[in-house]
Scaffold this motif. Sequence first.
Motif, PDB file in Angstrom:
ATOM      1  N   CYS A  76      33.268  70.325  56.862  1.00 46.94           N
ATOM      2  CA  CYS A  76      32.901  71.413  55.943  1.00 46.94           C
ATOM      3  C   CYS A  76      34.159  72.178  55.561  1.00 46.94           C
ATOM      4  O   CYS A  76      34.918  72.610  56.435  1.00 46.94           O
ATOM      5  N   GLU A  77      34.367  72.337  54.244  1.00 46.09           N
ATOM      6  CA  GLU A  77      35.537  73.059  53.734  1.00 46.09           C
ATOM      7  C   GLU A  77      35.063  74.287  52.976  1.00 46.09           C
ATOM      8  O   GLU A  77      34.087  74.216  52.214  1.00 46.09           O
ATOM      9  N   VAL A  78      35.770  75.383  53.181  1.00 46.78           N
ATOM     10  CA  VAL A  78      35.400  76.646  52.554  1.00 46.78           C
ATOM     11  C   VAL A  78      36.657  77.332  52.033  1.00 46.78           C
ATOM     12  O   VAL A  78      37.613  77.540  52.774  1.00 46.78           O
ATOM     13  N   ASN A  79      36.643  77.676  50.745  1.00 51.53           N
ATOM     14  CA  ASN A  79      37.698  78.517  50.170  1.00 51.53           C
ATOM     15  C   ASN A  79      37.008  79.563  49.304  1.00 51.53           C
ATOM     16  O   ASN A  79      36.637  79.291  48.164  1.00 51.53           O
ATOM     17  N   GLU A  80      36.807  80.737  49.885  1.00 54.24           N
ATOM     18  CA  GLU A  80      36.091  81.799  49.174  1.00 54.24           C
ATOM     19  C   GLU A  80      36.947  82.484  48.117  1.00 54.24           C
ATOM     20  O   GLU A  80      36.413  83.213  47.291  1.00 54.24           O
ATOM     21  N   THR A  81      38.244  82.247  48.126  1.00 58.02           N
ATOM     22  CA  THR A  81      39.090  82.881  47.108  1.00 58.02           C
ATOM     23  C   THR A  81      38.876  82.246  45.739  1.00 58.02           C
ATOM     24  O   THR A  81      39.032  82.916  44.720  1.00 58.02           O
ATOM     25  N   SER A 136      32.478  72.520  50.298  1.00 60.21           N
ATOM     26  CA  SER A 136      32.277  71.093  50.399  1.00 60.21           C
ATOM     27  C   SER A 136      31.736  70.754  51.779  1.00 60.21           C
ATOM     28  O   SER A 136      32.090  71.403  52.772  1.00 60.21           O
ATOM     29  N   SER A 137      30.866  69.768  51.833  1.00 56.91           N
ATOM     30  CA  SER A 137      30.454  69.220  53.125  1.00 56.91           C
ATOM     31  C   SER A 137      30.235  67.729  52.961  1.00 56.91           C
ATOM     32  O   SER A 137      29.925  67.243  51.871  1.00 56.91           O
ATOM     33  N   GLU A 138      30.451  67.034  54.059  1.00 59.35           N
ATOM     34  CA  GLU A 138      30.246  65.592  54.064  1.00 59.35           C
ATOM     35  C   GLU A 138      29.834  65.161  55.452  1.00 59.35           C
ATOM     36  O   GLU A 138      30.216  65.783  56.445  1.00 59.35           O
ATOM     37  N   LEU A 139      29.026  64.114  55.509  1.00 57.08           N
ATOM     38  CA  LEU A 139      28.568  63.572  56.786  1.00 57.08           C
ATOM     39  C   LEU A 139      29.148  62.185  56.979  1.00 57.08           C
ATOM     40  O   LEU A 139      29.074  61.345  56.080  1.00 57.08           O
ATOM     41  N   TRP A 140      29.721  61.977  58.171  1.00 59.95           N
ATOM     42  CA  TRP A 140      30.300  60.683  58.558  1.00 59.95           C
ATOM     43  C   TRP A 140      29.465  60.091  59.691  1.00 59.95           C
ATOM     44  O   TRP A 140      29.087  60.783  60.636  1.00 59.95           O
ATOM     45  N   PRO A 172      26.538  73.319  49.524  1.00 53.14           N
ATOM     46  CA  PRO A 172      27.228  72.421  50.459  1.00 53.14           C
ATOM     47  C   PRO A 172      27.317  72.966  51.887  1.00 53.14           C
ATOM     48  O   PRO A 172      27.433  72.184  52.838  1.00 53.14           O
ATOM     49  N   LEU A 173      27.246  74.269  52.053  1.00 55.91           N
ATOM     50  CA  LEU A 173      27.353  74.857  53.391  1.00 55.91           C
ATOM     51  C   LEU A 173      25.995  74.972  54.076  1.00 55.91           C
ATOM     52  O   LEU A 173      25.894  74.872  55.296  1.00 55.91           O
TER      53      LEU A 173
END
Length: 192
Positions: free
Chosen positions: A77-82, A87-91, A147-148
Amino acid sequence: MGFRICYLASEAPPEELVEKLGLNQGDHIDEMPDGDWWTAKLKSSGWTILWSEDEGFGKSAKEQVSKLSQKHRTYICEVNETCMWSSSELWQYGQQLWRVTHAGDGEDKFDLTEVGELPKAFAELKQRHFQTQKNTDENVDYIFEIPLDLPALEIGFRHEDHLETEDVEAFTIIYPNEPEKRPSLLSRIFGR
């Protein structure tokens, strides 16, 4: 300012997750760290959270995540609130099963990229957030949440959640490995 982080959630135990990602384990601490890399196993779901202060960590660790996911399902999970990027992904089974991303800094406030076969819960989640976005006059990016929210349905954690000591087995500080320092030319010549 907002969060600019990456976190992984894995079914792997904390020690194995840290080892497989090539990180170093530090001390156990009593409270949720602020501004540090850490790991903790959630008591409620059994998932291990690995928190990285490097928002690009997930991208750089995909090879290790692929190997880890052969045995343990793992979310990135990637987060950039600026810039309102999420983004999220499942492996699983050594490959990415799905990925959902939102870039909120463009003209399309409904931007959502979907790759792979998403879980059944995704359709309802998407519909709810899209409807909320359409019905609001506020300057709030509800699509950013999709995504979150999706992995949070299973793991029970989102980046803005504050975990208490009783919520986890233990908080452990972790450290990224420093690049190996090669001796300078002079020290190699003179044997220092």
